[in-house]
Design a protein around this motif. Sequence first.
Motif, PDB file in Angstrom:
ATOM      1  N   CYS A  96      95.480 146.692  96.312  1.00  0.00           N
ATOM      2  CA  CYS A  96      95.304 145.830  97.483  1.00  0.00           C
ATOM      3  C   CYS A  96      93.901 145.243  97.461  1.00  0.00           C
ATOM      4  O   CYS A  96      92.968 145.862  96.975  1.00  0.00           O
ATOM      5  CB  CYS A  96      95.486 146.646  98.773  1.00  0.00           C
ATOM      6  N   ALA A 123      99.224 153.517  91.616  1.00  0.00           N
ATOM      7  CA  ALA A 123      99.371 153.201  93.040  1.00  0.00           C
ATOM      8  C   ALA A 123      99.226 151.696  93.265  1.00  0.00           C
ATOM      9  O   ALA A 123      98.556 151.008  92.488  1.00  0.00           O
ATOM     10  CB  ALA A 123      98.320 153.957  93.858  1.00  0.00           C
ATOM     11  N   PRO A 124      99.833 151.154  94.330  1.00  0.00           N
ATOM     12  CA  PRO A 124      99.722 149.723  94.626  1.00  0.00           C
ATOM     13  C   PRO A 124      98.255 149.288  94.760  1.00  0.00           C
ATOM     14  O   PRO A 124      97.437 150.030  95.286  1.00  0.00           O
ATOM     15  CB  PRO A 124     100.447 149.583  95.971  1.00  0.00           C
ATOM     16  N   ALA A 172      93.786 148.068 103.025  1.00  0.00           N
ATOM     17  CA  ALA A 172      95.134 148.587 102.756  1.00  0.00           C
ATOM     18  C   ALA A 172      95.567 149.500 103.895  1.00  0.00           C
ATOM     19  O   ALA A 172      94.736 150.065 104.609  1.00  0.00           O
ATOM     20  CB  ALA A 172      95.145 149.373 101.445  1.00  0.00           C
ATOM     21  N   ARG A 210      96.495 154.486  97.181  1.00  0.00           N
ATOM     22  CA  ARG A 210      96.284 153.053  96.959  1.00  0.00           C
ATOM     23  C   ARG A 210      95.082 152.827  96.064  1.00  0.00           C
ATOM     24  O   ARG A 210      94.217 153.688  95.953  1.00  0.00           O
ATOM     25  CB  ARG A 210      95.990 152.305  98.286  1.00  0.00           C
TER      26      ARG A 210
END
Length: 287
Positions: free
Chosen positions: A112, A109-110, A116, A172
């Motif tokens: 951050c 997952a991205p 987020a 995330r």
Amino acid sequence: MNKNQIQEFAKRISGTQIGPANERVKAIVDRILLDLFVLIDEMDVTPEEFWSACSYVTELGKSNEVGLLVPGLGVEHFLDLRQDEKERAAGMDGGTPRTIEGPLYVAGAPVCQGEARLDDDTDDGEILFMDGRVLDTRGNPVAGAQVEVWHANSRGNYSYFDQSQSAFNLRRTIVTDAEGRYRFRSIMPSGYSCPPNGPTQKLLTLLGRHGHRPAHIHFFVSAPGYRTLTTQINIKDDPYVHDDFAFATRDGLIPEVEHHTDPTALHDMGVNRPFATITFDFVLPSA
Ligand code: MBD
Ligand code: FE
């Protein structure tokens, strides 16, 4: 058959080894077979029943539901209870309770920093703001901790498994700031239910059980020098909060949820519809 004959038969199977074995695998398989032979005998399992169970296992695998039945039978929670006990015995307990991972995590997952937004703005469920800190057992903040979060949408479905959602929707990795803080904006999840026509629900129904989970949010919380925490929070208002088919609800994992409808509150948060807030700190024991 008497117990002795069954044991002799199990020994005969075990004794057919012709080369080096993985001793651990062999010991476990030998034991499973002995227990199975005893079970078949004591419960007088018929060939029809046995072959029907084999078809069931085949269907379970084909449907990718092994990871769903395992928590449904309490086995994944049992592993947690054993892990807790081991850590207590070693004096390594404390911190936020662990609970099961479940079958729906997706890696990658991205990432951050500090905060987020998890949703892709396509879900019109209740807006959720969640925040908190990652702390050590003395209450000191853990900066740079990874908070991996994943949860279902307002229909109880997870991205990746639900192909109608965008990639990594509601997934995330958030890195905590200097004060150990994380925060995110998302959508309030709904509870998950087992696929109604799948093999897991089929067995649960034969057992007179439902296949529902309360609304929940999953986390992996990790930082160098600390024990990685696998846990979830449950949404307090959910009718299934103490009736989870996967047995994952634990004391300490049911935070307060505040629902905000006041126009000033909406304005302050920069949103145009009601929202909920949850604050939850994660406490990590040292590794
Ligand atoms: C889930 O979302 C989950 O967390 C578990 C443990 C099982 C099925 C669905
Ligand atoms: Fe889940």
